[in-house]
Motif scaffolding. Structure first.
Motif, PDB file in Angstrom:
ATOM      1  N   VAL A  22       0.836  -1.210   0.000  1.00 13.76           N
ATOM      2  CA  VAL A  22       0.000   0.000   0.000  1.00 13.76           C
ATOM      3  C   VAL A  22       0.870   1.259   0.000  1.00 13.76           C
ATOM      4  CG1 VAL A  22      -1.660   1.331   1.383  1.00 13.76           C
ATOM      5  CG2 VAL A  22      -2.034  -1.106   1.010  1.00 13.76           C
ATOM      6  N   ALA A  23       2.027   1.179   0.674  1.00 13.32           N
ATOM      7  CA  ALA A  23       2.929   2.340   0.726  1.00 13.32           C
ATOM      8  C   ALA A  23       3.371   2.768  -0.672  1.00 13.32           C
ATOM      9  CB  ALA A  23       4.143   2.004   1.592  1.00 13.32           C
ATOM     10  N   GLN A  24       3.395   1.812  -1.604  1.00 14.01           N
ATOM     11  CA  GLN A  24       3.848   2.106  -2.978  1.00 14.01           C
ATOM     12  C   GLN A  24       2.743   2.714  -3.855  1.00 14.01           C
ATOM     13  OE1 GLN A  24       7.152   1.556  -3.519  1.00 14.01           O
ATOM     14  NE2 GLN A  24       7.078   0.895  -1.375  1.00 14.01           N
ATOM     15  N   LEU A  25       1.508   2.738  -3.353  1.00 10.34           N
ATOM     16  CA  LEU A  25       0.395   3.233  -4.182  1.00 10.34           C
ATOM     17  C   LEU A  25       0.363   4.758  -4.134  1.00 10.34           C
ATOM     18  CD1 LEU A  25      -2.402   0.712  -3.055  1.00 10.34           C
ATOM     19  CD2 LEU A  25      -1.047   0.616  -5.159  1.00 10.34           C
ATOM     20  N   ASP A  26       0.821   5.394  -5.208  1.00  8.85           N
ATOM     21  CA  ASP A  26       0.885   6.854  -5.159  1.00  8.85           C
ATOM     22  C   ASP A  26      -0.410   7.532  -5.610  1.00  8.85           C
ATOM     23  OD1 ASP A  26       1.070   6.228  -7.796  1.00  8.85           O
ATOM     24  OD2 ASP A  26       3.103   7.015  -8.103  1.00  8.85           O
ATOM     25  N   GLN A  27      -1.455   6.725  -5.921  1.00 11.98           N
ATOM     26  CA  GLN A  27      -2.738   7.327  -6.338  1.00 11.98           C
ATOM     27  C   GLN A  27      -3.546   7.846  -5.144  1.00 11.98           C
ATOM     28  OE1 GLN A  27      -1.631   4.217  -6.983  1.00 11.98           O
ATOM     29  NE2 GLN A  27      -2.438   3.427  -8.934  1.00 11.98           N
ATOM     30  N   ILE A  28      -3.186   7.428  -3.923  1.00 10.14           N
ATOM     31  CA  ILE A  28      -3.995   7.810  -2.759  1.00 10.14           C
ATOM     32  C   ILE A  28      -3.129   8.483  -1.692  1.00 10.14           C
ATOM     33  CG2 ILE A  28      -5.854   6.125  -3.089  1.00 10.14           C
ATOM     34  CD1 ILE A  28      -4.495   4.288  -1.061  1.00 10.14           C
ATOM     35  N   SER A  29      -3.791   9.236  -0.802  1.00 11.68           N
ATOM     36  CA  SER A  29      -3.095  10.014   0.225  1.00 11.68           C
ATOM     37  C   SER A  29      -2.674   9.125   1.402  1.00 11.68           C
ATOM     38  CB  SER A  29      -4.025  11.110   0.749  1.00 11.68           C
ATOM     39  OG  SER A  29      -5.093  10.515   1.482  1.00 11.68           O
ATOM     40  N   GLU A  30      -1.819   9.689   2.249  1.00 12.32           N
ATOM     41  CA  GLU A  30      -1.401   8.976   3.463  1.00 12.32           C
ATOM     42  C   GLU A  30      -2.611   8.667   4.355  1.00 12.32           C
ATOM     43  OE1 GLU A  30       1.568   7.596   4.221  1.00 12.32           O
ATOM     44  OE2 GLU A  30       2.051   8.229   2.180  1.00 12.32           O
ATOM     45  N   ASN A  31      -3.548   9.625   4.451  1.00 13.34           N
ATOM     46  CA  ASN A  31      -4.757   9.397   5.259  1.00 13.34           C
ATOM     47  C   ASN A  31      -5.549   8.202   4.746  1.00 13.34           C
ATOM     48  OD1 ASN A  31      -4.606  11.443   7.215  1.00 13.34           O
ATOM     49  ND2 ASN A  31      -5.297  12.985   5.752  1.00 13.34           N
ATOM     50  N   GLU A  32      -5.664   8.117   3.425  1.00 10.49           N
ATOM     51  CA  GLU A  32      -6.414   6.988   2.837  1.00 10.49           C
ATOM     52  C   GLU A  32      -5.683   5.670   3.089  1.00 10.49           C
ATOM     53  OE1 GLU A  32      -8.784   8.718  -1.011  1.00 10.49           O
ATOM     54  OE2 GLU A  32      -6.623   9.057  -0.970  1.00 10.49           O
TER      55      GLU A  32
END
Length: 461
Positions: A22-32
């Protein structure tokens, strides 16, 4: 939310792997990302809201207040303006119209006289602002499925007497069950790899989008949250007045349950607090009891009134408890001085299928200033039950099959199946069943009156 209990070591191993992906998913924010991981962790731990059935109590009229018991709101225009200036209206606008055969957001389906759900919502709030000289803003919580279309649609209200703000709810990745890896991590591009996580996400999304802070800075105190397809969910001064006078942080509108609503969540008193009880939490041995309209007499309309400062307190002050709730109504237990209000059925008029569209397009209702008003000529407090076959499922097919919508003021029930077509000025009364034989087109002629009839062929008319 269903849960599965894994042993702690296995759960932590799965979570560790998931966190890295999930850390690698740059489409979503840290909050998400954090919200998603929290939700999955809760699922893996088996930490469901286990209900001890023997502890359930029926709420008293003090905590689920009968609507008739609410004090009338002030009649003075200036006092009413002051009340309304403390309010914002938020419509949940994340759903698509696909189940009714439409593309784009469900809120742009035409409901009546050429007006869409969104048109009616805007007209209603505009007429309030004009009548009282107040400024009630409208917020639309979109999903990634409806965001782009909604932005274009909102442009047509640019000259309206209403502030419209849009924001997106969270976007969470779908998980592959076998290896617990997010679909987007496996090269799944496009919307199919993601999902919007239920309307309980409204609280963190209000916060993360900056809209909560913006409302508070304008002196707003309460937000009225409702589904965009519930035509009965209009601003109610009696409820708003009651909440402000009694400093209730949260109010859920409930209404008497009928046999059509047996699966709907209900309010219970549990360990001294109001709590939403949903069918997924009910032990198998008690499901029939839960569905009974004798013991659990009310259900959640998903019309919610929530204090904005309380949302901020719960979101900011450490615990972020609201992040984990997937239904907005489930959050009731975290708020202080929370109540239910047992409202008339008229405040729950959702349009989920074309059978509901038939009701609201018929002479059972009229349209006044964007408000859908029930015809006083109908003496039965309940609406007719309507079942339409698959030929009527899509809005386009439904509209083609009626030259005009029949009169149903005196109808008790209607069941239609097969290739049936309605003429103009048809009147339906009592119990009517129309079932075309396979392969046969059955036309109901113009101007015919059908009362307590079963029609299988033209000769039966």
């Amino acid at each position: 939310m269903a849960t599965v209990a894994l042993n702690p070591v296995a759960a932590e191993e799965k979570l560790g792997k998931l966190r890295s992906a999930v850390a690698q998913l740059d489409q979503i924010s840290e909050n998400e990302k954090n919200g998603f991981i929290s939700l999955v962790a809760r699922y893996l731990s088996g930490e469901a809201e286990q209900i001890e059935w023997s502890k359930i109590q029926t709420p008293t009229d003090e905590v689920v207040v009968p609507y008739e018991a609410l004090a009338p709101p002030p009649e003075d225009l200036e006092a009413t303006k002051k009340l309304l200036d403390k309010l914002a209206v938020l419509k949940l606008n994340g759903g698509l119209g696909t189940t009714m055969g439409c593309t784009g957001p469900k809120s742009v389906i035409e409901v009546r006289n050429g007006f869409t759900f969104l048109d009616l919502i805007v007209i209603q709030i505009e007429s309030l602002n004009k009548k009282y000289g107040c400024n009630v803003p409208l917020l639309l919580m979109n999903s990634f499925n409806t965001h782009d279309d909604t932005l274009k649609i909102v442009e047509r209200y640019a000259n309206s007497n209403i502030e419209i703000h849009t924001f997106n709810q969270s976007q969470y990745p779908r998980l592959v069950v076998d290896d617990f890896i997010p679909l987007p991590s496996k090269g799944k591009v496009g919307k199919d790899g993601w999902y919007p996580p239920g309307h309980g996400d409204v609280f963190p999304s209000l916060m993360n989008s900056g809209k909560l802070e913006a409302l508070l800075s304008k002196g707003k105190e309460y937000v009225f949250i409702a589904n965009s397809d519930n035509l009965g969910a209009i601003v109610d001064l009696k409820i708003l007045n009651h909440l402000i006078n009694n400093q209730n942080e949260y109010c859920m509108e409930v209404t008497p349950k009928t046999l059509a609503d047996v699966k709907g969540g209900t309010l219970i008193s549990y360990e001294g607090r109001l709590q939403l009880l949903e069918i997924a939490q009910v032990p198998d041995a008690h499901v029939n009891e839960f569905k009974s309209i004798e013991k659990f007499k009310i259900f959640n309309t998903n019309n919610l009134w929530v204090n904005l400062k309380a949302i901020k307190r719960l979101e900011v002050d450490g615990v972020k408890v609201l992040q984990l709730e997937t239904a907005a109504g489930a959050a009731i237990r975290f708020f202080d001085n929370a109540i239910g209000v047992n409202v008339p059925r008229s405040r729950f008029l959702p349009v989920k299928a074309t059978s509901d569209l038939l009701l609201v397009q018929s002479d059972l209702y009229t349209l006044v200033d964007g408000f859908v008003i029930r015809n006083k000529a109908r003496t039965n407090p309940s609406n007719p039950t309507i079942e339409l076959g698959p030929e009527f499922k899509k809005v386009g097919d439904f509209l083609k099959r009626f030259k005009s919508i029949p009169s149903i003021v005196e109808l008790d029930s209607l069941k239609v199946s097969g290739d049936v077509w309605f003429g103009a000025r048809v009147v339906l009364k009592g119990k009517v069943v129309i079932a075309a034989k396979p392969g046969v087109k059955l036309e109901i002629p113009d101007g015919v009156v059908l009362e307590n009839k079963e029609i299988n062929s033209p000769e039966d008319i």
